[in-house]
Design a protein around this motif. Structure first.
Motif, short mmCIF file in Angstrom:
data_model
loop_
_atom_site.label_atom_id
_atom_site.label_comp_id
_atom_site.label_asym_id
_atom_site.label_seq_id
_atom_site.Cartn_x
_atom_site.Cartn_y
_atom_site.Cartn_z
N MET A 28 0.83 -1.22 0.00
CA MET A 28 0.00 0.00 0.00
C MET A 28 0.86 1.26 0.00
O MET A 28 0.34 2.37 0.10
CB MET A 28 -0.91 0.00 1.24
CG MET A 28 -1.96 -1.09 1.25
SD MET A 28 -3.16 -0.92 -0.08
CE MET A 28 -3.96 0.63 0.35
N ARG A 29 2.18 1.11 -0.11
CA ARG A 29 3.05 2.29 -0.06
C ARG A 29 2.81 3.23 -1.24
O ARG A 29 2.96 4.44 -1.11
CB ARG A 29 4.51 1.84 -0.06
CG ARG A 29 4.96 1.16 1.22
CD ARG A 29 6.42 0.81 1.18
NE ARG A 29 6.71 -0.10 0.06
CZ ARG A 29 7.94 -0.53 -0.24
NH1 ARG A 29 8.97 -0.14 0.49
NH2 ARG A 29 8.13 -1.35 -1.25
N ALA A 30 2.43 2.66 -2.38
CA ALA A 30 2.20 3.50 -3.56
C ALA A 30 1.02 4.44 -3.37
O ALA A 30 0.90 5.44 -4.10
CB ALA A 30 1.98 2.62 -4.79
N PHE A 31 0.16 4.14 -2.41
CA PHE A 31 -1.01 4.98 -2.16
C PHE A 31 -0.81 5.90 -0.96
O PHE A 31 -1.76 6.56 -0.53
CB PHE A 31 -2.24 4.11 -1.93
CG PHE A 31 -2.47 3.12 -3.04
CD1 PHE A 31 -2.53 3.53 -4.35
CD2 PHE A 31 -2.60 1.77 -2.75
CE1 PHE A 31 -2.75 2.62 -5.37
CE2 PHE A 31 -2.81 0.85 -3.77
CZ PHE A 31 -2.87 1.27 -5.09
N GLY A 32 0.41 5.91 -0.41
CA GLY A 32 0.69 6.79 0.72
C GLY A 32 0.07 6.33 2.02
O GLY A 32 -0.20 7.15 2.91
N VAL A 33 -0.15 5.02 2.17
CA VAL A 33 -0.83 4.47 3.35
C VAL A 33 0.10 3.46 4.03
O VAL A 33 0.77 2.68 3.37
CB VAL A 33 -2.16 3.79 2.95
CG1 VAL A 33 -2.75 3.03 4.13
CG2 VAL A 33 -3.14 4.86 2.47
N GLU A 34 0.11 3.50 5.35
CA GLU A 34 0.85 2.51 6.15
C GLU A 34 -0.14 1.72 7.00
O GLU A 34 -1.01 2.29 7.66
CB GLU A 34 1.87 3.19 7.05
CG GLU A 34 2.63 2.21 7.94
CD GLU A 34 3.54 2.89 8.95
OE1 GLU A 34 4.14 2.18 9.77
OE2 GLU A 34 3.60 4.14 8.93
N VAL A 35 0.02 0.39 7.00
CA VAL A 35 -0.83 -0.48 7.81
C VAL A 35 -0.22 -0.61 9.20
O VAL A 35 0.94 -0.99 9.35
CB VAL A 35 -0.97 -1.87 7.15
CG1 VAL A 35 -1.74 -2.82 8.06
CG2 VAL A 35 -1.67 -1.75 5.81
N ILE A 36 -1.00 -0.26 10.21
CA ILE A 36 -0.53 -0.30 11.60
C ILE A 36 -0.71 -1.69 12.20
O ILE A 36 0.19 -2.22 12.87
CB ILE A 36 -1.27 0.74 12.46
CG1 ILE A 36 -1.11 2.14 11.84
CG2 ILE A 36 -0.76 0.72 13.89
CD1 ILE A 36 0.32 2.60 11.72
N ASP A 37 -1.83 -2.30 11.94
CA ASP A 37 -2.10 -3.61 12.55
C ASP A 37 -3.17 -4.32 11.75
O ASP A 37 -4.05 -3.70 11.16
CB ASP A 37 -2.54 -3.44 14.01
CG ASP A 37 -2.46 -4.74 14.78
OD1 ASP A 37 -1.87 -5.72 14.27
OD2 ASP A 37 -2.99 -4.81 15.90
N VAL A 38 -3.07 -5.66 11.75
CA VAL A 38 -4.08 -6.54 11.16
C VAL A 38 -4.47 -7.55 12.22
O VAL A 38 -3.60 -8.20 12.80
CB VAL A 38 -3.55 -7.25 9.89
CG1 VAL A 38 -4.60 -8.22 9.35
CG2 VAL A 38 -3.17 -6.24 8.83
N ARG A 39 -5.76 -7.69 12.47
CA ARG A 39 -6.22 -8.59 13.52
C ARG A 39 -7.38 -9.45 13.03
O ARG A 39 -8.30 -8.95 12.40
CB ARG A 39 -6.68 -7.80 14.75
CG ARG A 39 -5.56 -7.16 15.53
CD ARG A 39 -4.71 -8.19 16.21
NE ARG A 39 -3.42 -7.66 16.63
CZ ARG A 39 -2.49 -8.37 17.22
NH1 ARG A 39 -2.69 -9.65 17.43
NH2 ARG A 39 -1.34 -7.82 17.56
#
Length: 326
Positions: free
Chosen positions: A188-199
């Motif tokens: 998702m880096r190309a969209f300027g988004v960082e994933v903090i957590d997946v649960r």
């Protein structure tokens, strides 16, 4: 003159108000000029060129997107070819606002893109594991729910190569080029988004599968219980056998000691009798005859023997003994 000043003041006030904008805490303002981003405004009071610049306020806090938001069940297939219904959520935030704006300016939804990529990555990871691995929540094992969620998060952030495609996974064919392509597709880096957590919140089975799985788990528990009971019976028999052996040893030792004591007592008694009778042989003969009489004349036994026999020697009256009767 006054008529001219008043409209001018009104216009000036309008221009002033249209050039002022406020960015609230937890948000950021994307300043657009002819639909192109020229600046990023932090929380606070700011100014813009009226009529030329536009400001789009976006949420800069950590956001949460739930898989059940659209009301659709997310079905996955694990390595055992069982269908699973997985309920999960992802937390994310914007790190590159320029890329983020370019994405949404094209009519794309960040949440839709994120959930599509997360769904694909999660599908690939779950396809590698058995149900027992997915249920396992240990942090130290590679085959566990926690490690699965960590791998998915890292893949969405582009920190490691993405899982192989379903076809490559099934055929066992992959190379560095396919890994790189898949990483680009997942990240998702190309969209300027960082994933903090997946649960993963919950894992269920379809109704048709649940019964067979529960039946199998029940049989496994029964086998486990039988094995434990057998081990208990075996241990009990070992304890009882050891107790019987110990008791037998104790009784044998006691019987041995008793016989030794009785033998010693009989030997001492015989020795005392022998010493006593050797001092007076006539007395010994008399005692033996009395015992013989005692053993011979019982109940209604009949003996045919001459009165002059030696057997009745001590029953005859001794003439040397004077009778007290006159």
């Amino acid at each position: 003159m006054r008529k001219i000043i008043i409209p001018f003041v009104i216009i000036l006030i309008g221009v002033l108000f249209s050039s002022i904008y406020v960015v609230e805490e937890g948000t950021k303002g994307i300043v657009l000029r002819f639909n192109k981003m020229i600046a990023l405004s932090e929380p606070g009071l700011h100014f813009k060129v009226p009529g030329i610049d536009n400001v789009r306020i976006v949420d800069a806090k950590i956001q949460t997107t739930d898989s059940s938001k659209n009301g659709m069940e997310q079905k996955f297939i694990n390595r055992e070819k069982n269908y699973l219904i997985v309920d999960y959520f992802v937390q994310w935030k914007i790190t590159d606002f320029k890329r983020y704006y370019e994405t949404i300016a094209g009519g794309n939804s960040i949440e839709d893109l994120l959930m599509a990529r997360l769904n694909g990555r999660l599908r690939a990871e779950i396809g590698k594991l058995d149900i027992i691995d997915i249920i396992n929540d240990a942090n130290t094992e590679m085959k566990s729910r926690n490690s699965l969620m960590l791998r998915v998060k890292d893949a969405l952030n582009g920190k490691q190569p993405n899982a192989k495609s379903d076809e490559n996974i099934s055929n066992g064919q992959f190379d560095d080029q396919s890994e790189g392509n898949l990483e680009k597709i997942t990240s998702m880096r190309a969209f300027g988004v960082e994933v903090i957590d997946v649960r993963i919140k919950q894992i269920d089975f379809p109704a048709a599968v649940s019964k067979s799985i529960y039946d199998r788990m029940s049989e496994e528990r029964k086998v486990f219980a039988r094995d434990k009971r057998f081990q208990g019976y075996k241990k009990a028999e070992e304890i009882r056998a050891q107790s019987r052996l110990t008791a037998t040893k104790i009784l044998s030792e006691a019987e041995k000691q008793a016989r030794i004591i009785r033998g010693e007592g009989d030997a001492n008694a015989a020795k005392i009798y022998a010493d006593t009778f050797s001092k007076d042989f006539e007395f010994f003969s008399f005692i033996r005859s009395l015992k013989a009489y005692e053993q011979s004349f019982k109940e209604n036994d009949i003996m045919v023997i001459s009165p002059d026999s030696e057997f009745f020697r001590y029953m005859k009256l001794n003439p040397n003994i004077k009778s007290d009767k006159k």
